[in-house]
Scaffold this active site. Structure first.
Site, mmCIF file in Angstrom:
data_model
loop_
_atom_site.group_PDB
_atom_site.id
_atom_site.type_symbol
_atom_site.label_atom_id
_atom_site.label_comp_id
_atom_site.label_asym_id
_atom_site.label_seq_id
_atom_site.Cartn_x
_atom_site.Cartn_y
_atom_site.Cartn_z
ATOM 1 N N LYS A 43 26.413 27.189 -19.881
ATOM 2 C CA LYS A 43 26.450 27.109 -18.417
ATOM 3 C C LYS A 43 27.690 26.368 -17.910
ATOM 4 O O LYS A 43 27.824 26.124 -16.724
ATOM 5 C CB LYS A 43 25.207 26.376 -17.910
ATOM 6 C CG LYS A 43 23.888 26.911 -18.427
ATOM 7 C CD LYS A 43 23.664 28.345 -18.014
ATOM 8 C CE LYS A 43 22.306 28.832 -18.471
ATOM 9 N NZ LYS A 43 21.202 28.157 -17.812
ATOM 10 N N ARG A 47 10.633 24.111 -13.811
ATOM 11 C CA ARG A 47 11.051 25.390 -13.249
ATOM 12 C C ARG A 47 9.813 26.226 -12.923
ATOM 13 O O ARG A 47 8.729 25.978 -13.438
ATOM 14 C CB ARG A 47 11.924 26.158 -14.242
ATOM 15 C CG ARG A 47 13.222 25.454 -14.626
ATOM 16 C CD ARG A 47 14.242 25.504 -13.504
ATOM 17 N NE ARG A 47 15.505 24.906 -13.910
ATOM 18 C CZ ARG A 47 15.823 23.629 -13.722
ATOM 19 N NH1 ARG A 47 14.965 22.806 -13.140
ATOM 20 N NH2 ARG A 47 17.017 23.176 -14.100
ATOM 21 N N PRO A 106 21.904 28.360 -13.379
ATOM 22 C CA PRO A 106 22.522 29.679 -13.455
ATOM 23 C C PRO A 106 22.282 30.313 -14.817
ATOM 24 O O PRO A 106 21.969 29.640 -15.794
ATOM 25 C CB PRO A 106 24.007 29.370 -13.242
ATOM 26 C CG PRO A 106 24.168 27.981 -13.763
ATOM 27 C CD PRO A 106 22.893 27.274 -13.401
ATOM 28 N N GLU A 107 22.439 31.616 -14.871
ATOM 29 C CA GLU A 107 22.323 32.334 -16.132
ATOM 30 C C GLU A 107 23.698 32.412 -16.786
ATOM 31 O O GLU A 107 24.727 32.422 -16.116
ATOM 32 C CB GLU A 107 21.775 33.742 -15.889
ATOM 33 C CG GLU A 107 20.502 33.794 -15.080
ATOM 34 C CD GLU A 107 19.291 33.226 -15.809
ATOM 35 O OE1 GLU A 107 19.236 33.328 -17.043
ATOM 36 O OE2 GLU A 107 18.393 32.700 -15.124
#
Length: 264
Positions: free
Chosen positions: A51, A250, A2-3
């Site tokens: 996070k 990623r 997540p950001e």
């Protein structure tokens, strides 16, 4: 992952729903804490750290949760139906007389002494949305390994806390470098770090990660999620690759003209 702006928004929603009230429902659906009972204790605050979400509870306890890739907290009026996934995906429930927060698919659910929080988040770099934000320290940490690929360095929460894959790719495009460009070859790194702080700040109270300035669907980002679509600047098709090494790799998105890859 997540950001940081998404985690900040989740923390705000949880804080608004739970802080200052005593828990009437406490259900941690993980083996380590299945018998824990927090009912009767007041929620003091909910704080994001990179996070991580830290829900501090009366009596010196912190419920540490992490969304990972698929997790999400949802808040419902107490007594209203829940929706967000099957019951088997619920990992935590905290409720009071007014609101009930339900954690779906949470990657981490851990109850620990509040005094032990540094064990969980003490390794993190300056938090882009936290009171400890220090751009000079973030630059110092990024440049400590000057040959590391820029996107991978941005994703390392020990350098600066809060950047996920969306912002890592978007910042590379805005800086005009490929995701694999060494940190040492990124011009005006301090400007890019300040831009990262600006982007997360302006998006922290809304859903979505707008980096182009245009919030319309399919206009929000420069390269992220736009495989084979034309670059918004030059028209060349956006390409994809991999950042990092498995299992923590990623997807990289980049324009081969606007962001030439470094020569081998």
């Amino acid at each position: 992952m997540p950001e940081g702006d998404s985690v900040f928004l989740a923390a705000k929603q949880l804080h608004d729903a739970l802080a200052g009230q005593s828990l009437t429902v406490s259900d941690l659906r993980v083996p380590a804490h299945a018998t824990a009972d927090l009912t009767g204790r007041q929620v003091l605050d909910v704080t994001p750290r990179g996070k991580h979400l830290l829900t501090r509870i009366e009596g010196g306890l912190t419920l540490h949760t992490h969304l990972r890739m698929e997790g999400r907290w949802r808040v419902f009026p107490t007594g209203a139906p829940w929706h967000g996934g099957p019951a088997s995906q619920i990992r935590a429930v905290l409720g009071n007389a007014t609101n009930t927060a339900v954690g779906y698919r949470l990657g981490v659910v851990e109850l620990l002494p509040t005094a032990a929080e540094p064990r969980i988040v003490g390794h993190l770099g300056p938090d882009l949305l936290g009171p400890d934000w220090d751009p000079a320290e973030a630059v110092r940490r990024l440049t400590a390994d000057p040959r590391r690929g820029f996107a991978e360095a941005l994703l390392d929460q020990r350098n600066l806390a809060g950047i996920g894959n969306v912002y890592a790719n978007e910042l590379c495009f805005i800086a005009g470098v490929s995701p694999w460009t060494p940190v040492a070859d990124v011009a005006e790194l301090d400007r890019v770090v300040r831009l990262a702080h600006h982007l997360l700040t302006v998006n922290r109270l809304q859903h979505g990660h707008v980096t182009t300035g245009d919030p319309r669907p399919d206009r929000q980002n420069w390269v992220y999620g736009r495989t084979h679509k034309p670059c918004r600047r030059c028209g060349r098709p956006i390409r994809t690759g991999r950042i990092g090494t498995p299992p923590k790799d990623r997807t990289a998105f980049w324009c081969p003209r606007c962001q030439p890859r470094p020569q081998a």
